[in-house]
Design an enzyme around this catalytic site. Structure first.
Site, PDB file in Angstrom:
ATOM      1  N   HIS A   1      13.305 -14.257  13.120  1.00  0.00           N
ATOM      2  CA  HIS A   1      12.963 -14.377  14.253  1.00  0.00           C
ATOM      3  C   HIS A   1      11.546 -14.507  14.575  1.00  0.00           C
ATOM      4  O   HIS A   1      10.831 -14.898  15.443  1.00  0.00           O
ATOM      5  CB  HIS A   1      13.289 -12.959  15.031  1.00  0.00           C
ATOM      6  CG  HIS A   1      14.717 -13.052  15.563  1.00  0.00           C
ATOM      7  ND1 HIS A   1      15.293 -12.102  16.314  1.00  0.00           N
ATOM      8  CD2 HIS A   1      15.790 -13.726  15.003  1.00  0.00           C
ATOM      9  CE1 HIS A   1      16.419 -12.172  16.365  1.00  0.00           C
ATOM     10  NE2 HIS A   1      16.871 -13.192  15.605  1.00  0.00           N
TER      11      HIS A   1
ATOM     12  N   CYS B   1       1.008  -1.188  -0.157  1.00  0.00           N
ATOM     13  CA  CYS B   1       0.106   0.001  -0.009  1.00  0.00           C
ATOM     14  C   CYS B   1       0.760   1.231   0.069  1.00  0.00           C
ATOM     15  O   CYS B   1       2.199   1.011  -0.358  1.00  0.00           O
ATOM     16  CB  CYS B   1      -1.007  -0.051   1.270  1.00  0.00           C
ATOM     17  SG  CYS B   1      -0.461   0.339   2.709  1.00  0.00           S
TER      18      CYS B   1
END
Ligand code: RB5
Length: 170
Positions: free
Chosen positions: A98, A65
Site C-alpha cells: 500500500h 535503532c
C-alpha cells in the site's frame, strides 16, 4: 539489489546481521555504520540511508535503532523516502503493497531476531499494489506550501477541509 543499511549504537548488532543476511542472498550492501556500541545520534544514520535511497544510489534501505522510531523519523525527512517502522509480517507486507515503502525501520530492543529474519525478505520481495495506492503515495510528496496555507486558513476559519479523492479511486 543494492541496499543501504544504517543503525545507531542501539541497532548496529542487528544491522550487521542484516547486512550479512543480505550478502548471503546475493545483494550488494552499502553499510553507513555505526559499527560499535559507542553512543551516536540516530538522525545522522537515518539521513545517510535516506539520501542513498532517494538519490538512486541504492534501491532500498534498512535502518535499525533501539525502537525503530527515531531513525525512521530521520529517514522520512529526506524527500523521496517512504520509511516504515514495522514489527510484524502483515504490517511489513502492507508497507510494500500500500505504501511502496523504500526504507524499512527495525527495532533491536523490541523485536526478536527470528522475527527480523521473516520481515527482511517480505520487505524485499513484496511488490507495490499500485492503482489507488499510487494516487495516495503521490500525495505524500505533492503536499506543498499551497496545501499548508489552505489548511491553516481553514483551521483559522474553524472549517474542516474534506479530502478530494476522485470517487473511482476511493
Ligand atoms: C538510543 O538510546 C535510542 O534512543 C535510539 O536508538 C532510538 O530508540 C530512538 O528512537
Amino acid at each position: 539489489m543494492k541496499i543501504a543499511v544504517g543503525a545507531d549504537h542501539a541497532g548496529f548488532i542487528y544491522k550487521d546481521r542484516i547486512a550479512a543476511m543480505l550478502r548471503a542472498r546475493g545483494h550488494e550492501v552499502l553499510d553507513f555504520g555505526t559499527h560499535d556500541a559507542i553512543p551516536v545520534d540516530y538522525p545522522r544514520y537515518g539521513y545517510a540511508v535516506g539520501e542513498a535511497v532517494a538519490s538512486g544510489l541504492c534501491r532500498r534501505g534498512i535502518v535499525v535503532c533501539g525502537s525503530s522510531l527515531g531513525i525512521s523519523m530521520a529517514a522520512n525527512k529526506v524527500p523521496g523516502v517512504r520509511c516504515a517502522p514495522v514489527c510484524e509480517p502483515y504490517m511489513t507486507q502492507l508497507a510494500r503493497r500500500h505504501n511502496d515503502a523504500n526504507v524499512l525501520a527495525l527495532s533491536e530492543r523490541l523485536t526478536g531476531w527470528e522475527m527480523i529474519e521473516q520481515l527482511v525478505p517480505i520487505f524485499l520481495e513484496t511488490p507495490f499494489d499500485g492503482g489507488r495506492h499510487a494516487y495516495r503515495v503521490e500525495q505524500l510528496f505533492s503536499f506543498g506550501d499551497d496545501d499548508r496555507a489552505r489548511a491553516v486558513e481553514a483551521i483559522e476559519d474553524g472549517r474542516v477541509i474534506g479530502a478530494e479523492t476522485p470517487p473511482e479511486l476511493l
